[in-house]
Design an enzyme around this catalytic site. Structure first.
Site, PDB file in Angstrom:
ATOM      1  N   LYS A 170      32.793 -12.421   7.651  1.00  0.00           N
ATOM      2  CA  LYS A 170      33.740 -13.354   7.014  1.00  0.00           C
ATOM      3  C   LYS A 170      35.169 -12.807   6.933  1.00  0.00           C
ATOM      4  O   LYS A 170      36.129 -13.536   7.158  1.00  0.00           O
ATOM      5  CB  LYS A 170      33.260 -13.727   5.609  1.00  0.00           C
ATOM      6  N   ASP A 198      33.086 -22.033   0.479  1.00  0.00           N
ATOM      7  CA  ASP A 198      32.128 -21.512  -0.509  1.00  0.00           C
ATOM      8  C   ASP A 198      32.532 -21.857  -1.952  1.00  0.00           C
ATOM      9  O   ASP A 198      31.716 -22.362  -2.727  1.00  0.00           O
ATOM     10  CB  ASP A 198      31.998 -19.986  -0.393  1.00  0.00           C
TER      11      ASP A 198
END
Ligand code: ATR
Length: 287
Positions: free
Chosen positions: A71, A107
């Site tokens: 990420k 997220d």
């Protein structure tokens, strides 16, 4: 499903990636919406992530999800970052706009929406967050936009919580502070908390649980956990046991995926279908 020369490619880059429920969830959404797309898992070693990101362009992929451990690396490899991705230096979704790669992070917003979907408001709440890692960062970035009264970040390594707090203090009007994860501190803090959020991996299958004195929480408090395997973590079971409302991690998993799907396709994501397939598999594991 018929794959032809028109079929568009989506996928997820991770290492390992075999545990990911995203292929199942995204392919169910693709089928439900009748799209000519396919979503595949790609196990990419860290030394190959740069080439893999290049391949999004070379293969004219619609986009990808990104998971552990890529990420942060991907946030430095794309052409542009959304506000959330830039704030958290972390990308979980890449959209290929004609060769230009835009990095998003769904997220935090996924978590906030999972609370909303469960009927839990954030404005005016006194929040205590367990953990100060990548997941906490994304979640705090989205939470503070919703104007909670106070956010306390409680972490085993206090300096890490302090680092996060300093970063957000500079950017928001929300009262935010760092504390340790000691039992004494938690006992004091939880008295003034009405939304407790676990962002640590503790509670995942085979990883025990944190000892959180949840009986100190004020009545009417909500306990949320981002862990979704098991569907009900020890923390959530204990909270339910004393009559508190709980929000499990499946909601966040589905919402972050739904937001990615919408970024790639422009279609409303079929959240119920996505949730159904995920719960079916998770329940299968628990049987
Ligand atoms: P993620 O990106 O999923 O948030 P991470 O960045 O590795 O993962 O962060 C994991 C978080 O869980 C950290 O806050 C970590 O605490 P430390 O900063 O002290 O390492 C926390 N964590 C992990 N295992 C833990 C445990 N056994 N007890 C308490 N906290 C734990």
């Amino acid at each position: 499903m018929d794959i032809t020369s028109n079929t568009k490619l989506l996928g997820i880059f991770g290492h390992p990636v075999s545990h990911s429920l995203s292929p199942l969830m995204q392919n169910a959404a693709i089928r439900e919406c009748g799209l000519d797309m396919v979503y595949l898992p790609f196990d990419i070693e860290e030394r190959h992530i740069k080439d893999a990101v290049q391949a999004i362009r070379a293969l004219s992929m619609v986009g990808v999800n990104v998971t552990i451990p890529h990420k942060e690396a991907v946030s430095e490899l794309v052409d542009e970052l959304s506000e959330e991705a830039s704030l958290s230096c972390s990308v979980n979704t890449v959209v290929n706009k004609g060769g230009r790669l835009i990095g998003y992070n769904t997220d935090g917003e996924g978590f906030v929406r999972s609370l909303k979907r469960a009927g839990v408001g954030i404005r005016g709440r006194n929040i205590l967050i367990l953990g100060a890692g990548g997941a906490a960062k994304g979640i705090i970035a989205s939470l503070i936009r919703m104007k909670p009264s106070r956010v306390v970040v409680s972490n085993r390594t206090v300096s890490r919580a302090e680092g996060l707090v300093d970063m957000f203090k500079a950017r928001s009007g929300t009262a935010i502070e760092a504390t340790s994860l000691s039992l004494e501190t938690l006992k004091k803090r939880l008295k003034y908390t009405d939304l407790l959020i676990n962002t640590t991996p503790v509670g995942m299958e085979g990883r025990g649980g944190l000892d959180i004195p949840i009986q100190e929480l004020s009545p009417g408090s909500v306990v949320a956990d981002i862990v979704y395997k098991p569907i009900k973590t020890r923390l959530l079971r204990e909270a339910e046991g004393i009559g508190l409302r709980t929000v499990g991690g499946v909601g966040m998993l589905v919402e972050q995926g739904a937001l990615s799907f919408e970024l790639w396709t422009g279609h409303d994501a079929p959240r119920d279908v996505m949730e159904r397939v995920v719960i079916k598999v998770l329940k299968g594991h628990e049987d």
